[in-house]
Enzyme design. Structure first.
Site, mmCIF file in Angstrom:
data_model
loop_
_atom_site.group_PDB
_atom_site.id
_atom_site.type_symbol
_atom_site.label_atom_id
_atom_site.label_comp_id
_atom_site.label_asym_id
_atom_site.label_seq_id
_atom_site.Cartn_x
_atom_site.Cartn_y
_atom_site.Cartn_z
ATOM 1 N N PRO A 2 -6.342 -23.963 36.812
ATOM 2 C CA PRO A 2 -6.251 -22.916 35.796
ATOM 3 C C PRO A 2 -7.097 -21.703 36.142
ATOM 4 C CG PRO A 2 -7.595 -24.730 35.002
ATOM 5 C CD PRO A 2 -7.148 -25.095 36.376
ATOM 6 N N GLU A 3 -6.564 -20.535 35.846
ATOM 7 C CA GLU A 3 -7.313 -19.305 36.014
ATOM 8 C C GLU A 3 -7.480 -18.681 34.643
ATOM 9 O OE1 GLU A 3 -6.605 -16.877 39.208
ATOM 10 O OE2 GLU A 3 -5.608 -18.390 40.421
ATOM 11 N N LYS A 55 -13.910 -19.144 32.422
ATOM 12 C CA LYS A 55 -13.131 -20.388 32.475
ATOM 13 C C LYS A 55 -13.578 -21.385 31.420
ATOM 14 C CE LYS A 55 -11.765 -19.872 37.205
ATOM 15 N NZ LYS A 55 -11.711 -20.487 38.529
ATOM 16 N N ASN A 170 -8.458 -18.687 42.298
ATOM 17 C CA ASN A 170 -8.047 -18.533 43.690
ATOM 18 C C ASN A 170 -6.684 -17.866 43.867
ATOM 19 O OD1 ASN A 170 -8.589 -18.950 46.480
ATOM 20 N ND2 ASN A 170 -7.116 -20.638 46.450
ATOM 21 N N ARG A 245 -10.699 -25.122 48.585
ATOM 22 C CA ARG A 245 -9.831 -24.036 48.181
ATOM 23 C C ARG A 245 -9.172 -23.452 49.418
ATOM 24 N NH1 ARG A 245 -13.928 -21.576 44.849
ATOM 25 N NH2 ARG A 245 -14.528 -20.709 46.842
#
Ligand code: ZN
Length: 265
Positions: A2-3, A55, A170, A245
């Site tokens: 999730p962003e 976040k 990301n 990542r």
């Protein structure tokens, strides 16, 4: 993963469904949270609002009580009407909040705590957050100042640093830097003010479009080894240390010599 845009959308949906409603049931597999919910008599309290900060997803209850959850890589909140079948297995459930109309379920959320509003504002992970890229009151100048205060970081890392600018994950890091024509491994010190301003502006534009529900076609994210849609070069991918990542970029469209490259965009 999730962003900020995903978390903001979740917070908005929860806010709309839950605000003003009384909690009829609360449970958590985190024993500390469950115990605090019990001790503080969460059941019966009214939900005042749900908001995203970076976040973190914050659920405010009457009596100055806040449930803070951090999504990290796999956390997610779902909203169900009573009796609806969950779209995730029960083993992934971490928190359930029920109101007369709805059931909000947190799955795989790794961090959760019940705290007071005052305590929350003292929390370093909240207090130290950079300007939130998705808020209406977003302060681009302050975000730029914070990014510039990290000259030794690669710009890709700086965009993910929640202390510099909150809410970018990301995917949007990769897409923003492609859209800006900047190599993700360029040091912040090697970028001009104009470069940084452009990067911040593009990140905000892309993420707000996503919040508004526009489906985004990724230019580089998840496209390692495939042809760049703009120039045909092969999209590069590189795994970074931390949480494995993967950074994606086009080595031809995204140059380190940004000043020269910017003119062609
Ligand atoms: Zn390209």
């Amino acid at each position: 993963m999730p962003e900020g845009d995903t978390i903001l959308r979740a917070a908005r949906a929860l806010n709309e469904a839950l605000t003003g409603r009384a909690v009829t049931h609360f449970e958590s597999v985190f024993s500390r949270v469950a115990r605090a919910g019990n001790d503080l008599a969460l059941r019966g309290r009214t939900i005042q609002r749900v908001e995203a900060r970076g976040k973190h997803l914050l659920i405010w209850f009457s009596g100055d009580l806040v449930l803070r959850t951090h999504m990290r890589m796999h956390g997610t909140w779902h909203l169900y009407t009573h009796g609806a079948r969950w779209r995730r297995p029960r083993s992934e459930m971490r928190i359930v909040i029920r109101t007369p109309e709805y059931e909000a379920v947190a799955f795989n959320v790794p961090v959760a705590e019940l705290t007071s509003g005052a305590e929350l504002e003292r929390d370093e992970s909240i207090r130290g957050l950079g300007p939130d890229i998705l808020t209406d009151a977003f302060d681009a100048t302050e975000a730029m100042r914070r990014i510039e205060s990290m000259p030794d970081l690669d710009i890709g890392e700086a965009l993910l640093n929640q202390q510099a600018i909150a809410g970018i994950g990301n995917i949007f890091k990769c897409e923003t830097l492609f859209s800006s024509g900047v190599d993700p491994f360029t040091r912040v010190a090697d970028l001009s003010r104009e470069d940084i301003a452009r990067i911040v502006e593009r990140a905000r534009r892309l993420m707000r479009a996503s919040v508004a529900g526009r489906r985004l076609v990724f230019s580089v994210y998840g496209r390692g080894g495939r042809a760049c849609r703009r120039c045909g070069a092969t999209i590069a991918r590189r795994k970074d240390g931390n949480d494995a990542r993967v950074t994606y970029w086009c080595p031809r469209c995204q140059r380190r010599n940004v000043a020269a490259n910017a003119r062609t965009l």
